[in-house]
Design an enzyme around this catalytic site. Sequence first.
Site, short mmCIF file in Angstrom:
data_model
loop_
_atom_site.label_atom_id
_atom_site.label_comp_id
_atom_site.label_asym_id
_atom_site.label_seq_id
_atom_site.Cartn_x
_atom_site.Cartn_y
_atom_site.Cartn_z
N SER A 1 -7.71 -5.67 -4.90
CA SER A 1 -8.76 -6.26 -4.07
C SER A 1 -10.10 -6.23 -4.79
O SER A 1 -10.28 -5.49 -5.77
CB SER A 1 -8.87 -5.50 -2.74
OG SER A 1 -9.51 -4.25 -2.94
N ILE B 1 -6.61 -4.79 7.63
CA ILE B 1 -6.44 -5.99 6.80
C ILE B 1 -7.05 -5.80 5.41
O ILE B 1 -6.72 -6.51 4.47
CB ILE B 1 -7.10 -7.22 7.49
CG1 ILE B 1 -6.56 -7.42 8.93
CG2 ILE B 1 -6.93 -8.49 6.69
CD1 ILE B 1 -5.16 -7.95 9.04
N ARG C 1 0.08 7.67 -2.77
CA ARG C 1 0.65 8.76 -1.97
C ARG C 1 2.11 9.00 -2.35
O ARG C 1 2.59 10.14 -2.36
CB ARG C 1 0.52 8.43 -0.47
CG ARG C 1 -0.87 8.73 0.06
CD ARG C 1 -1.12 8.06 1.37
NE ARG C 1 -1.35 6.62 1.18
CZ ARG C 1 -1.28 5.73 2.15
NH1 ARG C 1 -0.95 6.11 3.37
NH2 ARG C 1 -1.53 4.47 1.91
N HIS D 1 2.24 3.37 -9.05
CA HIS D 1 2.02 1.94 -9.31
C HIS D 1 3.19 1.36 -10.10
O HIS D 1 3.62 0.24 -9.85
CB HIS D 1 0.71 1.73 -10.08
CG HIS D 1 -0.51 2.12 -9.29
ND1 HIS D 1 -0.70 1.73 -7.98
CD2 HIS D 1 -1.59 2.87 -9.61
CE1 HIS D 1 -1.87 2.21 -7.54
NE2 HIS D 1 -2.42 2.92 -8.52
N GLU E 1 -12.52 -4.81 -3.79
CA GLU E 1 -13.06 -3.46 -3.58
C GLU E 1 -12.36 -2.42 -4.47
O GLU E 1 -12.85 -1.30 -4.61
CB GLU E 1 -12.90 -3.03 -2.11
CG GLU E 1 -13.84 -3.78 -1.15
CD GLU E 1 -13.44 -5.22 -0.93
OE1 GLU E 1 -12.22 -5.52 -0.90
OE2 GLU E 1 -14.34 -6.07 -0.81
N ASP F 1 0.83 -1.20 0.00
CA ASP F 1 0.00 0.00 0.00
C ASP F 1 0.87 1.26 0.00
O ASP F 1 1.97 1.26 0.55
CB ASP F 1 -0.92 -0.01 1.23
CG ASP F 1 -2.06 0.99 1.10
OD1 ASP F 1 -2.38 1.39 -0.04
OD2 ASP F 1 -2.64 1.37 2.14
N ASN G 1 1.22 3.38 -2.98
CA ASN G 1 1.70 3.80 -4.31
C ASN G 1 1.19 5.18 -4.69
O ASN G 1 1.93 6.01 -5.23
CB ASN G 1 1.23 2.82 -5.39
CG ASN G 1 1.86 1.45 -5.25
OD1 ASN G 1 2.80 1.27 -4.48
ND2 ASN G 1 1.33 0.49 -5.99
N ARG H 1 2.15 -4.82 6.14
CA ARG H 1 1.42 -3.81 5.38
C ARG H 1 2.25 -2.54 5.38
O ARG H 1 2.61 -2.02 6.42
CB ARG H 1 0.05 -3.51 5.97
CG ARG H 1 -0.70 -2.48 5.11
CD ARG H 1 -2.12 -2.23 5.53
NE ARG H 1 -2.77 -1.36 4.53
CZ ARG H 1 -4.02 -1.44 4.12
NH1 ARG H 1 -4.81 -2.36 4.63
NH2 ARG H 1 -4.50 -0.62 3.20
N LEU I 1 11.03 -20.56 -4.88
CA LEU I 1 10.09 -19.68 -4.18
C LEU I 1 8.74 -19.76 -4.90
O LEU I 1 8.72 -19.84 -6.13
CB LEU I 1 10.61 -18.23 -4.23
CG LEU I 1 9.71 -17.15 -3.64
CD1 LEU I 1 9.84 -17.10 -2.12
CD2 LEU I 1 10.08 -15.77 -4.19
C1 IPE Z 1 -5.44 -2.81 -0.13
O1 IPE Z 1 -5.09 -1.47 -0.32
C2 IPE Z 1 -5.45 -3.55 -1.43
C3 IPE Z 1 -4.17 -3.69 -2.12
C4 IPE Z 1 -3.00 -3.29 -1.70
C5 IPE Z 1 -4.25 -4.37 -3.37
P1 IPE Z 1 -6.20 -0.33 -0.41
O2 IPE Z 1 -5.45 0.93 -0.56
O3 IPE Z 1 -7.18 -0.68 -1.45
O4 IPE Z 1 -6.90 -0.44 1.02
P2 IPE Z 1 -7.85 0.59 1.78
O5 IPE Z 1 -8.93 0.99 0.82
O6 IPE Z 1 -7.01 1.75 2.18
O7 IPE Z 1 -8.35 -0.17 2.97
C1 IPE Z 2 -1.68 0.16 -3.36
O1 IPE Z 2 -1.43 1.52 -3.39
C2 IPE Z 2 -1.92 -0.42 -4.74
C3 IPE Z 2 -3.29 -0.86 -4.99
C4 IPE Z 2 -4.28 -0.86 -4.14
C5 IPE Z 2 -3.56 -1.37 -6.30
P1 IPE Z 2 -2.61 2.58 -3.37
O2 IPE Z 2 -2.99 2.87 -4.78
O3 IPE Z 2 -3.71 2.11 -2.51
O4 IPE Z 2 -1.87 3.83 -2.73
P2 IPE Z 2 -2.49 4.87 -1.73
O5 IPE Z 2 -3.01 4.11 -0.56
O6 IPE Z 2 -3.57 5.60 -2.47
O7 IPE Z 2 -1.33 5.74 -1.38
MG MG Z 3 -4.14 2.40 -0.53
#
Ligand code: IPE
Ligand code: IPE
Ligand code: MG
Length: 252
Positions: free
Chosen positions: A65, A195, A24, A37, A67, A20, A22, A188, A131
């Site tokens: 995810s 989670i 920001r 990303h 979502e 998580d 990317n 994380r 792996l």
């Molecule tokens: C969780 O990250 C999913 C992935 C890293 C693929 P999110 O950025 O989607 O999670 P929330 O929305 O902050 O909980």
């Molecule tokens: C995680 O980084 C990657 C995916 C969920 C695909 P984010 O895109 O959620 O990055 P933030 O949380 O917005 O910084």
């Molecule tokens: Mg995120």
Amino acid sequence: MSADPIAQSAVPRHVAIIMDGNGRWAERRHRPRMAGHKAGVEAVREVIRGCAEHGVEVLTLFAFSTENWRRPAEEVGWLMHLFLTALKREVRRLHERGIALRVIGDRSRFGTELREQIEQAERLTRSNDRLTLVIAANYGGRDEIVRVSQRLAAAAAAGELAPEAIDEARFSAELALADLPEIDLFIRTGGEQRISNFLLWQLAYAELYFTDRLWPDFDVEALSEAIASFASRQRRFGRTGQQVAQAAQGAG
Ligand code: IPE
Ligand code: IPE
Ligand code: MG
């Protein structure tokens, strides 16, 4: 139920990561989220290498995810495109390094080309044993549990399975990572402590590790810090600390 582990090793056999931060990372650089990303793919490469060096057996990465479809269509499209191109570009290298690739999650919603590429990569790398790299894509912990429940309920309704036969072991056996070691260490990045519907069942006894570092900045050194934190913990699995210490002495 899975084996009741008491012997503890310093290196986690199975590491699962929510990658998580990317977006920001990119925003801080006044760049489009997509740049974050892309930078994240580099971090994936680093962490695969680090895991192989540490002797980790399984690395599971949360890439998308169930979502994440709620994001703007443009970002979703870019993420699918990035997944496809990274897969195409990296598969040969993964194969040469003895890495087996698996994808978990509902792939039916992906485009034909991506689905085919995933199948090809899984077929090519199936016998590798240095792996196992598991990519969770269009994965949701609740979604997986519901699907397993439907399958078991259907078998029960058809008279093929007695409801009392559905125990933890039977249920676990239906889950995507059933044949792999249990998750030892969950990481994380990005500072959030949640989670987010990742591997709900499988994380039951994982050690949790949260870091503020954004995913594109997560490197081999950061991985080593997480593993060192893991090594310093006492996993009790319901027992007392004394029982665990005694068992460790007996084994040592
Ligand atoms: C969780 O990250 C999913 C992935 C890293 C693929 P999110 O950025 O989607 O999670 P929330 O929305 O902050 O909980
Ligand atoms: C995680 O980084 C990657 C995916 C969920 C695909 P984010 O895109 O959620 O990055 P933030 O949380 O917005 O910084
Ligand atoms: Mg995120």
